[in-house]
Scaffold this active site. Structure first.
Site, PDB file in Angstrom:
ATOM      1  N   ASP A  64      27.546 -13.986  58.024  1.00  0.00           N
ATOM      2  CA  ASP A  64      26.925 -14.308  59.320  1.00  0.00           C
ATOM      3  C   ASP A  64      27.036 -15.794  59.683  1.00  0.00           C
ATOM      4  O   ASP A  64      26.722 -16.180  60.810  1.00  0.00           O
ATOM      5  CB  ASP A  64      25.461 -13.821  59.389  1.00  0.00           C
ATOM      6  CG  ASP A  64      24.567 -14.376  58.298  1.00  0.00           C
ATOM      7  OD1 ASP A  64      25.045 -14.550  57.157  1.00  0.00           O
ATOM      8  OD2 ASP A  64      23.377 -14.627  58.567  1.00  0.00           O
ATOM      9  N   HIS A  65      27.510 -16.617  58.727  1.00  0.00           N
ATOM     10  CA  HIS A  65      27.682 -18.047  58.989  1.00  0.00           C
ATOM     11  C   HIS A  65      29.151 -18.451  58.991  1.00  0.00           C
ATOM     12  O   HIS A  65      29.480 -19.606  59.270  1.00  0.00           O
ATOM     13  CB  HIS A  65      26.945 -18.870  57.925  1.00  0.00           C
ATOM     14  CG  HIS A  65      25.470 -18.607  57.913  1.00  0.00           C
ATOM     15  ND1 HIS A  65      24.551 -19.531  58.332  1.00  0.00           N
ATOM     16  CD2 HIS A  65      24.773 -17.497  57.568  1.00  0.00           C
ATOM     17  CE1 HIS A  65      23.332 -19.006  58.239  1.00  0.00           C
ATOM     18  NE2 HIS A  65      23.441 -17.775  57.773  1.00  0.00           N
TER      19      HIS A  65
HETATM   20 ZN   LIG Z   1      22.163 -16.120  57.314  1.00  0.00          ZN
HETATM   21 ZN   LIG Z   2      22.667 -16.406  53.792  1.00  0.00          ZN
END
Ligand SMILES: [Zn+2]
Ligand SMILES: [Zn+2]
Length: 304
Positions: A64-65
């Site tokens: 998610d990053h």
């Molecule tokens: Zn995250």
């Molecule tokens: Zn994380």
């Protein structure tokens, strides 16, 4: 400086929140912290110019990053970018990027400078004339770096009236004083810079702590910073989940901001279990710990 929140959701996107990415804009240069999937669309929606990205900082390698970086770099290649690009992140980042770009046989039009840091790394990763960036390990389920973007202090404002009162001749002597040098006048008087300069102007600082559970190291990194951007995945209803997954609650982040003496806290990385109204409620409760909380939402711009 200006902060633009590009994505404020944790783990999975929602219809109103994209995945983690934050732009810091200083003198037109863009510094991108994390690059979740969808970041390039959010850059376009926000009006933040991708051509002005100076460096990308990836704190940890959770998808998610990270998963937006391949698409963004590929677009910069199609733009015909020529300016080198710096990418900073934990060990393993290069394997991810190589896999993506070798698979597609992509030869960049620009130099891609990837700098990886081993587990436990702490230190200065970028040092330029007017600012520097430090990294410090946070406390998450995988190795995760927090970042501190720090403007360097500038000398105080030159007091022209005072200089005239002291009968300092106009010209190069003014410049010397401005650069911190003492001067001696024709009549033998010595003038030191503090006699004509105001107090030094302290540089502002932005600290980025995603993802992490409550940690003394976040407090250390955020020491007296201007703005602390801290993950606030959960509310008080999910403290156990926060501890188990090594995430923070809004109250944890508020404690970090308070103990670090930060000026402001910007809350982001919200669990998809909460809607905007619930986030507002959680934020209200955390203000008992630390007053100055800005609740993040996608495309929010914050001047600091
Ligand atoms: Zn995250
Ligand atoms: Zn994380």
């Amino acid at each position: 400086m200006k902060i633009v929140l590009l994505g404020t959701s944790s783990a999975v996107p929602t219809l109103t929140r994209g995945l983690s990415s934050t732009a810091l804009i200083r003198n037109g240069d863009v510094f991108l912290f994390d690059c979740g999937e969808g970041t390039q669309l959010q850059l376009m929606r926000s009006g933040v110019k991708r051509s002005r990205i100076h460096s990308i900082f990836i704190g940890h390698l959770h998808g998610d990053h990270l998963y937006g970086i391949a698409g963004l770099l590929s677009t910069l290649h199609l733009d015909g970018r020529e300016t080198p690009m710096n990418v900073f992140g934990p060990e393993g980042l290069r394997i991810f990027l190589n896999a993506a770009f070798r698979t597609s046989d992509l030869q960049f039009t620009f130099n891609l400078n990837v700098r990886e840091f081993p587990r436990g790394y702490r230190g200065r990763v970028l040092d330029e004339d007017e600012f520097y960036v430090d990294a410090l390990p946070l406390d998450h389920s995988i190795f995760c770096l927090g970042w501190r973007f720090q403007e360097k202090d500038k000398p105080g404002v030159f007091n022209l009236e005072r200089a005239e009162e002291l009968e300092i001749p106009r010209g190069p002597l003014y410049g010397k004083l401005q650069h911190g040098e003492s001067i001696t006048l024709g009549d033998g008087r010595t003038i030191s810079p503090d006699m004509v300069l105001g107090p030094p102007r302290h540089g502002k600082s932005v600290v980025y702590c995603l993802d992490t559970q409550f940690s003394e190291r976040s407090i250390q990194l955020a020491d007296k910073c201007t703005a602390l951007i801290h993950e606030t995945t959960f509310g008080p209803d999910a403290i156990d989940m926060a501890r188990e997954r090594k995430h923070s609650t809004m109250e944890d982040a508020a404690r970090v901001a308070k103990e670090a003496g930060a000026t402001s806290l910007i809350a982001t990385h919200f669990s998809s279990r909460y809607d905007g109204r619930q986030v507002a409620q959680i934020g209200e409760e955390a203000r008992d710990v630390f007053e100055n909380i800005t609740l993040g939402r996608d495309l929010l711009e914050i001047d600091i």
